[in-house]
Motif scaffolding. Structure first.
Motif, mmCIF file in Angstrom:
data_model
loop_
_atom_site.group_PDB
_atom_site.id
_atom_site.type_symbol
_atom_site.label_atom_id
_atom_site.label_comp_id
_atom_site.label_asym_id
_atom_site.label_seq_id
_atom_site.Cartn_x
_atom_site.Cartn_y
_atom_site.Cartn_z
ATOM 1 N N TYR A 48 77.966 78.109 97.429
ATOM 2 C CA TYR A 48 78.254 77.045 96.596
ATOM 3 C C TYR A 48 78.292 75.535 97.151
ATOM 4 C CZ TYR A 48 81.060 81.230 95.505
ATOM 5 O OH TYR A 48 81.540 82.418 95.228
ATOM 6 N N GLY A 49 77.688 75.396 98.232
ATOM 7 C CA GLY A 49 77.266 74.080 98.843
ATOM 8 C C GLY A 49 78.456 73.402 99.401
ATOM 9 N N LYS A 50 79.732 73.947 99.441
ATOM 10 C CA LYS A 50 81.000 73.365 99.818
ATOM 11 C C LYS A 50 80.725 72.896 101.204
ATOM 12 C CE LYS A 50 85.975 73.851 99.901
ATOM 13 N NZ LYS A 50 86.987 74.545 99.722
ATOM 14 N N PRO A 51 81.183 71.443 101.509
ATOM 15 C CA PRO A 51 80.944 71.077 102.770
ATOM 16 C C PRO A 51 82.242 72.127 103.735
ATOM 17 C CG PRO A 51 81.560 69.236 101.400
ATOM 18 C CD PRO A 51 81.867 70.506 100.439
ATOM 19 N N ILE A 52 81.390 72.232 104.991
ATOM 20 C CA ILE A 52 82.289 73.152 106.030
ATOM 21 C C ILE A 52 83.619 72.227 106.497
ATOM 22 C CG2 ILE A 52 82.225 74.148 108.439
ATOM 23 C CD1 ILE A 52 79.187 74.793 107.708
ATOM 24 N N ASP A 53 84.705 72.835 106.226
ATOM 25 C CA ASP A 53 85.877 72.154 106.602
ATOM 26 C C ASP A 53 86.431 72.539 108.092
ATOM 27 O OD1 ASP A 53 88.697 71.561 107.006
ATOM 28 O OD2 ASP A 53 89.306 72.073 105.133
ATOM 29 N N TRP A 54 85.809 71.643 109.146
ATOM 30 C CA TRP A 54 85.913 72.207 110.447
ATOM 31 C C TRP A 54 87.434 72.137 111.024
ATOM 32 C CZ3 TRP A 54 82.001 74.465 112.427
ATOM 33 C CH2 TRP A 54 80.854 74.343 111.897
ATOM 34 N N VAL A 55 88.261 71.485 110.348
ATOM 35 C CA VAL A 55 89.900 71.401 110.767
ATOM 36 C C VAL A 55 90.338 72.930 110.532
ATOM 37 C CG1 VAL A 55 92.050 70.637 110.238
ATOM 38 C CG2 VAL A 55 89.988 68.947 110.581
ATOM 39 N N ASN A 56 89.735 73.453 108.950
ATOM 40 C CA ASN A 56 90.058 74.576 108.597
ATOM 41 C C ASN A 56 89.840 75.810 109.511
ATOM 42 O OD1 ASN A 56 89.743 76.857 106.022
ATOM 43 N ND2 ASN A 56 91.748 76.626 106.949
ATOM 44 N N ALA A 57 88.382 75.446 109.913
ATOM 45 C CA ALA A 57 87.868 76.563 110.795
ATOM 46 C C ALA A 57 88.493 76.761 112.172
ATOM 47 C CB ALA A 57 86.271 76.352 111.086
ATOM 48 N N LYS A 58 88.897 75.615 112.662
ATOM 49 C CA LYS A 58 89.862 75.868 113.960
ATOM 50 C C LYS A 58 91.145 76.572 113.641
ATOM 51 C CE LYS A 58 89.167 71.328 115.002
ATOM 52 N NZ LYS A 58 89.163 70.051 115.937
ATOM 53 N N GLU A 59 91.575 75.973 112.550
ATOM 54 C CA GLU A 59 92.864 76.683 112.361
ATOM 55 C C GLU A 59 92.987 78.294 112.233
ATOM 56 O OE1 GLU A 59 96.297 76.915 108.691
ATOM 57 O OE2 GLU A 59 94.539 75.872 108.276
ATOM 58 N N GLU A 60 91.742 78.618 111.430
ATOM 59 C CA GLU A 60 91.729 80.054 111.366
ATOM 60 C C GLU A 60 91.416 80.675 112.814
ATOM 61 O OE1 GLU A 60 92.814 81.217 108.756
ATOM 62 O OE2 GLU A 60 92.418 79.653 107.276
ATOM 63 N N LEU A 61 90.704 80.240 113.569
ATOM 64 C CA LEU A 61 90.322 80.544 114.641
ATOM 65 C C LEU A 61 91.734 80.705 115.687
ATOM 66 C CD1 LEU A 61 87.095 78.822 116.334
ATOM 67 C CD2 LEU A 61 87.317 81.300 115.306
ATOM 68 N N GLY A 62 92.533 79.919 115.575
ATOM 69 C CA GLY A 62 93.689 79.837 116.144
ATOM 70 C C GLY A 62 94.716 80.734 115.687
ATOM 71 N N ASP A 63 94.733 80.962 114.345
ATOM 72 C CA ASP A 63 95.413 82.235 113.951
ATOM 73 C C ASP A 63 94.976 83.371 114.078
ATOM 74 O OD1 ASP A 63 96.989 80.186 112.392
ATOM 75 O OD2 ASP A 63 95.821 80.578 110.398
ATOM 76 N N ALA A 64 93.554 83.611 114.296
ATOM 77 C CA ALA A 64 92.982 84.978 114.945
ATOM 78 C C ALA A 64 93.507 85.141 116.364
ATOM 79 C CB ALA A 64 91.442 85.074 114.727
ATOM 80 N N MET A 65 93.565 83.934 116.873
ATOM 81 C CA MET A 65 93.916 84.179 118.458
ATOM 82 C C MET A 65 95.334 84.655 118.530
ATOM 83 S SD MET A 65 92.867 84.165 121.645
ATOM 84 C CE MET A 65 91.451 83.399 121.696
ATOM 85 N N TRP A 66 96.219 84.132 117.911
ATOM 86 C CA TRP A 66 97.614 84.438 117.721
ATOM 87 C C TRP A 66 97.595 86.191 117.581
ATOM 88 C CZ3 TRP A 66 101.080 86.936 114.429
ATOM 89 C CH2 TRP A 66 102.599 86.751 114.827
ATOM 90 N N TYR A 67 97.093 86.483 116.630
ATOM 91 C CA TYR A 67 96.962 87.938 116.305
ATOM 92 C C TYR A 67 96.405 88.819 117.660
ATOM 93 C CZ TYR A 67 98.515 87.631 111.470
ATOM 94 O OH TYR A 67 99.318 87.466 110.453
ATOM 95 N N ILE A 68 95.308 88.149 118.175
ATOM 96 C CA ILE A 68 94.860 89.077 119.431
ATOM 97 C C ILE A 68 95.609 88.815 120.456
ATOM 98 C CG2 ILE A 68 92.890 88.770 120.967
ATOM 99 C CD1 ILE A 68 91.186 87.626 118.551
#
Length: 117
Positions: A48-68
């Motif tokens: 869709y050409g939406k800009p990459i939200d790098w803040v959200n990308a880091k948030e999701e990586l942090g959330d994944a790390m919490w589960y790991i």
């Protein structure tokens, strides 16, 4: 924050369900969910050409790390050991650096021996 501090703080916020199997399923599904949310950021950019939200990308990586981290804690896995073993496996697979040939022609027996140490 170092990894050991993170692990201790993450354990504090991890709920305990009725069984260890339930806890493992919770953590496993959480990892997959967060990976999907991370991938969705890039899908929306591609499709869709939406800009990459790098803040959200880091948030999701942090959330994944919490589960790991909590999956490892529930099962008595040492995350630092897992990370070290992963690097040893990759060093055996790619002694110099990544190559497509080495990726496609792996010595699975050699890698398994490293993983079983």
């Amino acid at each position: 924050m170092n990894l050991k501090e993170y692990i201790e703080k993450a354990k504090r916020t991890c709920p305990t369900l009725s069984t260890r199997q339930s806890d493992n399923i919770h953590m496993s599904l959480g990892i997959v969910t967060e990976a999907g949310e991370f991938a969705d950021i890039f899908k929306k950019n591609l499709a869709y050409g939406k800009p990459i939200d790098w803040v959200n990308a880091k948030e999701e990586l942090g959330d994944a790390m919490w589960y790991i981290v909590n999956f490892c804690s529930i099962n008595g896995f040492d995350l630092e050991e897992i990370l070290g073993t992963n690097i040893a496996k990759l060093e055996a697979r790619y002694p110099e650096k990544f190559t497509e040939d080495k990726a496609n022609n792996r010595d699975l027996n050699k890698e398994r021996k490293i993983l079983e140490i």
